[in-house]
Write a protein that holds these residues in place. Structure first.
Motif, PDB file in Angstrom:
ATOM      1  N   LYS A  10       0.856  -1.175   0.031  1.00  0.00           N
ATOM      2  CA  LYS A  10      -0.063   0.099  -0.039  1.00  0.00           C
ATOM      3  C   LYS A  10       0.681   1.271   0.068  1.00  0.00           C
ATOM      4  O   LYS A  10       1.903   1.173   0.265  1.00  0.00           O
ATOM      5  CB  LYS A  10      -1.053  -0.229   1.207  1.00  0.00           C
ATOM      6  CG  LYS A  10      -2.092   1.022   1.386  1.00  0.00           C
ATOM      7  CD  LYS A  10      -2.861   0.680   2.443  1.00  0.00           C
ATOM      8  CE  LYS A  10      -4.310   1.376   2.194  1.00  0.00           C
ATOM      9  NZ  LYS A  10      -4.192   2.634   2.429  1.00  0.00           N
ATOM     10  N   GLY A  12       2.790   4.397   0.917  1.00  0.00           N
ATOM     11  CA  GLY A  12       3.400   5.079   2.103  1.00  0.00           C
ATOM     12  C   GLY A  12       3.778   4.238   3.453  1.00  0.00           C
ATOM     13  O   GLY A  12       3.983   4.564   4.461  1.00  0.00           O
ATOM     14  N   VAL A  13       3.714   2.998   2.998  1.00  0.00           N
ATOM     15  CA  VAL A  13       4.155   1.955   4.144  1.00  0.00           C
ATOM     16  C   VAL A  13       5.459   1.686   4.545  1.00  0.00           C
ATOM     17  O   VAL A  13       5.981   1.145   5.556  1.00  0.00           O
ATOM     18  CB  VAL A  13       3.288   0.637   3.926  1.00  0.00           C
ATOM     19  CG1 VAL A  13       1.764   0.679   4.227  1.00  0.00           C
ATOM     20  CG2 VAL A  13       3.684  -0.059   2.664  1.00  0.00           C
ATOM     21  N   GLY A  14       6.501   2.335   3.314  1.00  0.00           N
ATOM     22  CA  GLY A  14       7.732   2.094   3.618  1.00  0.00           C
ATOM     23  C   GLY A  14       8.633   1.143   2.550  1.00  0.00           C
ATOM     24  O   GLY A  14       9.627   1.009   2.939  1.00  0.00           O
ATOM     25  N   THR A  16       9.782   1.885  -0.281  1.00  0.00           N
ATOM     26  CA  THR A  16      11.120   2.630  -0.901  1.00  0.00           C
ATOM     27  C   THR A  16      12.055   2.527   0.182  1.00  0.00           C
ATOM     28  O   THR A  16      13.598   2.169  -0.166  1.00  0.00           O
ATOM     29  CB  THR A  16      10.946   4.002  -1.335  1.00  0.00           C
ATOM     30  OG1 THR A  16       9.705   3.896  -2.191  1.00  0.00           O
ATOM     31  CG2 THR A  16      12.208   4.326  -2.271  1.00  0.00           C
ATOM     32  N   THR A  17      12.006   2.856   1.376  1.00  0.00           N
ATOM     33  CA  THR A  17      12.909   2.724   2.396  1.00  0.00           C
ATOM     34  C   THR A  17      13.565   1.493   2.831  1.00  0.00           C
ATOM     35  O   THR A  17      14.703   1.090   2.750  1.00  0.00           O
ATOM     36  CB  THR A  17      12.315   3.256   3.738  1.00  0.00           C
ATOM     37  OG1 THR A  17      11.539   4.624   3.519  1.00  0.00           O
ATOM     38  CG2 THR A  17      13.118   3.101   5.072  1.00  0.00           C
ATOM     39  N   ASP A  40       8.640   3.007  -9.697  1.00  0.00           N
ATOM     40  CA  ASP A  40       7.594   3.916  -9.309  1.00  0.00           C
ATOM     41  C   ASP A  40       7.596   5.056 -10.316  1.00  0.00           C
ATOM     42  O   ASP A  40       8.609   5.646 -10.442  1.00  0.00           O
ATOM     43  CB  ASP A  40       7.964   4.380  -8.055  1.00  0.00           C
ATOM     44  CG  ASP A  40       6.730   5.220  -7.230  1.00  0.00           C
ATOM     45  OD1 ASP A  40       5.812   5.766  -7.970  1.00  0.00           O
ATOM     46  OD2 ASP A  40       6.639   5.483  -5.951  1.00  0.00           O
ATOM     47  N   ILE A 210       9.742  -4.078  11.316  1.00  0.00           N
ATOM     48  CA  ILE A 210      10.626  -2.922  11.367  1.00  0.00           C
ATOM     49  C   ILE A 210      10.013  -1.822  12.319  1.00  0.00           C
ATOM     50  O   ILE A 210       8.965  -1.387  11.720  1.00  0.00           O
ATOM     51  CB  ILE A 210      11.067  -2.240  10.070  1.00  0.00           C
ATOM     52  CG1 ILE A 210      11.600  -3.459   9.054  1.00  0.00           C
ATOM     53  CG2 ILE A 210      11.870  -1.337   9.911  1.00  0.00           C
ATOM     54  CD1 ILE A 210      12.119  -3.275   7.482  1.00  0.00           C
ATOM     55  N   PRO A 211      10.734  -1.494  13.190  1.00  0.00           N
ATOM     56  CA  PRO A 211       9.985  -0.435  14.300  1.00  0.00           C
ATOM     57  C   PRO A 211       9.896   0.847  13.714  1.00  0.00           C
ATOM     58  O   PRO A 211      10.890   1.420  12.619  1.00  0.00           O
ATOM     59  CB  PRO A 211      10.925  -0.416  15.388  1.00  0.00           C
ATOM     60  CG  PRO A 211      12.291  -0.808  14.766  1.00  0.00           C
ATOM     61  CD  PRO A 211      11.831  -1.838  13.783  1.00  0.00           C
ATOM     62  N   ASP A 213      10.894   4.605  13.566  1.00  0.00           N
ATOM     63  CA  ASP A 213      12.609   5.083  13.990  1.00  0.00           C
ATOM     64  C   ASP A 213      12.496   6.607  13.883  1.00  0.00           C
ATOM     65  O   ASP A 213      12.150   7.065  12.949  1.00  0.00           O
ATOM     66  CB  ASP A 213      13.403   4.382  13.159  1.00  0.00           C
ATOM     67  CG  ASP A 213      14.848   4.306  13.854  1.00  0.00           C
ATOM     68  OD1 ASP A 213      15.424   3.828  14.692  1.00  0.00           O
ATOM     69  OD2 ASP A 213      15.540   5.527  13.319  1.00  0.00           O
ATOM     70  N   LEU A 216      15.342   7.904  11.628  1.00  0.00           N
ATOM     71  CA  LEU A 216      15.091   7.535  10.395  1.00  0.00           C
ATOM     72  C   LEU A 216      14.268   8.703   9.832  1.00  0.00           C
ATOM     73  O   LEU A 216      14.312   9.395   8.737  1.00  0.00           O
ATOM     74  CB  LEU A 216      14.242   6.233   9.990  1.00  0.00           C
ATOM     75  CG  LEU A 216      14.266   5.388   8.741  1.00  0.00           C
ATOM     76  CD1 LEU A 216      13.862   3.974   8.715  1.00  0.00           C
ATOM     77  CD2 LEU A 216      13.059   6.181   7.614  1.00  0.00           C
ATOM     78  N   ALA A 217      12.976   8.885  10.746  1.00  0.00           N
ATOM     79  CA  ALA A 217      12.210   9.951  10.160  1.00  0.00           C
ATOM     80  C   ALA A 217      12.928  11.507  10.307  1.00  0.00           C
ATOM     81  O   ALA A 217      12.462  12.293   9.256  1.00  0.00           O
ATOM     82  CB  ALA A 217      11.253  10.087  11.269  1.00  0.00           C
ATOM     83  N   ASP A 220      14.989  11.459   6.912  1.00  0.00           N
ATOM     84  CA  ASP A 220      13.933  11.865   5.726  1.00  0.00           C
ATOM     85  C   ASP A 220      13.822  13.361   5.870  1.00  0.00           C
ATOM     86  O   ASP A 220      13.808  13.902   4.681  1.00  0.00           O
ATOM     87  CB  ASP A 220      12.593  11.169   5.951  1.00  0.00           C
ATOM     88  CG  ASP A 220      11.699  11.351   5.028  1.00  0.00           C
ATOM     89  OD1 ASP A 220      11.729  10.925   3.850  1.00  0.00           O
ATOM     90  OD2 ASP A 220      10.601  12.105   5.406  1.00  0.00           O
TER      91      ASP A 220
END
Ligand SMILES: Nc1ncnc2c1ncn2[C@@H]1O[C@H](COP(=O)(O)OP(=O)(O)OP(=O)(O)O)[C@@H](O)[C@H]1O
Ligand SMILES: [Mg+2]
Length: 249
Positions: A10, A12-14, A16-17, A40, A210-211, A213, A216-217, A220
């Motif tokens: 879905k 925005g769930v991560g 690409t990260t 993408d 994966i928590p 974090d 990470l934020a 970004d």
């Protein structure tokens, strides 16, 4: 033989990260040559990896369709353009698909492009494909079978249901030759019994979490490449331990 690992789920769930983490993982474990494929249309895997983009395959297709082949044969032109679209990172290459062709387009340009990408892909040991939500467009440009499909979800029901749909779609489209694993990403705290019940009712094979974090934020927000987080970062570490389980090394 190329091992193709696709990341989907879905919005925005991560995805690409996680694709970025996977590229770093493969580089660190000496799995080169590696090709990161940004499938993408809103290309942004390069930002997670900290590489500039020189152009997308979608742009190449448009140029071809408009007959701009600079006096070269179409074949030669496309080879030149595709090689120009390959960005060299440290230990891996990156290519961005860009915009897909219009609905129902089976134009010659697209056939040539597909051929050219297939040849390019066969030079790599690993392909890491970062997808946008939905999967239909994958098989239109890349004809490679997916050996490992990583479906990513957050801890919400709707996101898990989407993960299930993506998995079903890959099976239905016959583009999946291997296994699918579920990763629950951006997780606050632990998985609750309620979430585990939803996962159990769906046909998803959970491999790890994966928590959420804060570093990470922070990366970004500062426009720093999240794939370059320190090795002791909890999100990165969790991702690496999942990849160890999947890749078996
Ligand atoms: N574990 C995490 N902790 C904190 N923030 C995260 C985590 N994973 C992802 N994010 C952030 O969430 C946002 C969405 O992540 P990402 O771009 O990887 O998702 P995506 O599934 O690829 O999105 P899209 O569907 O738009 O392609 C980004 O700002 C990213 O930095
Ligand atoms: Mg993405």
């Amino acid at each position: 033989v190329t091992t193709t690992i696709a990341v989907a789920g879905k919005g925005g769930v991560g995805k690409t990260t996680i694709a970025g983490f996977l590229v770093r993982f493969l580089v660190e474990y000496g799995c080169d040559p590696i090709l990161a494929v940004d499938a993408d249309s809103n290309s942004n895997l390069n930002e997670v990896l900290n590489l500039p983009l020189s152009g997308t395959l979608g742009e190449t297709r448009e140029e071809m369709k408009k007959g701009k082949s600079q006096g070269m044969t179409k074949d030669l032109f496309i080879k030149k353009r595709v090689s120009e679209c390959v960005m060299e990172g440290e230990g891996y290459d990156l290519i961005a698909m860009g915009r897909p062709e219009g609905a129902g387009c089976y134009c010659a340009a697209n056939h040539l492009l597909t051929d050219c990408i297939d040849k390019l892909a066969s030079n790599y040991k690993y392909l890491v494909v970062d997808n946008e939500a939905g999967m239909e467009h994958i098989s239109r440009v890349i004809t490679q079978q997916i050996d490992i499909l990583l479906v990513i979800s957050d801890a919400s029901r709707r996101s898990l249901v989407t993960a299930q749909r993506v998995q079903n779609l890959a099976v239905e489209m016959k583009i999946l030759s291997g296994k699918t694993k579920l990763i629950v990403s951006n997780l606050y705290g632990a998985l609750t019994p309620d979430i585990l019940t939803v996962i159990k009712k769906l046909d998803l094979d959970l491999i790890g979490c994966i928590p959420n974090d804060s570093l990470l934020a922070h990366y970004d927000l500062k426009g720093k490449a999240t794939s370059s987080l320190p090795i002791d970062n909890q999100a990165l570490k969790s991702a690496f331990s999942i990849f160890h389980k999947i890749m078996k090394f």
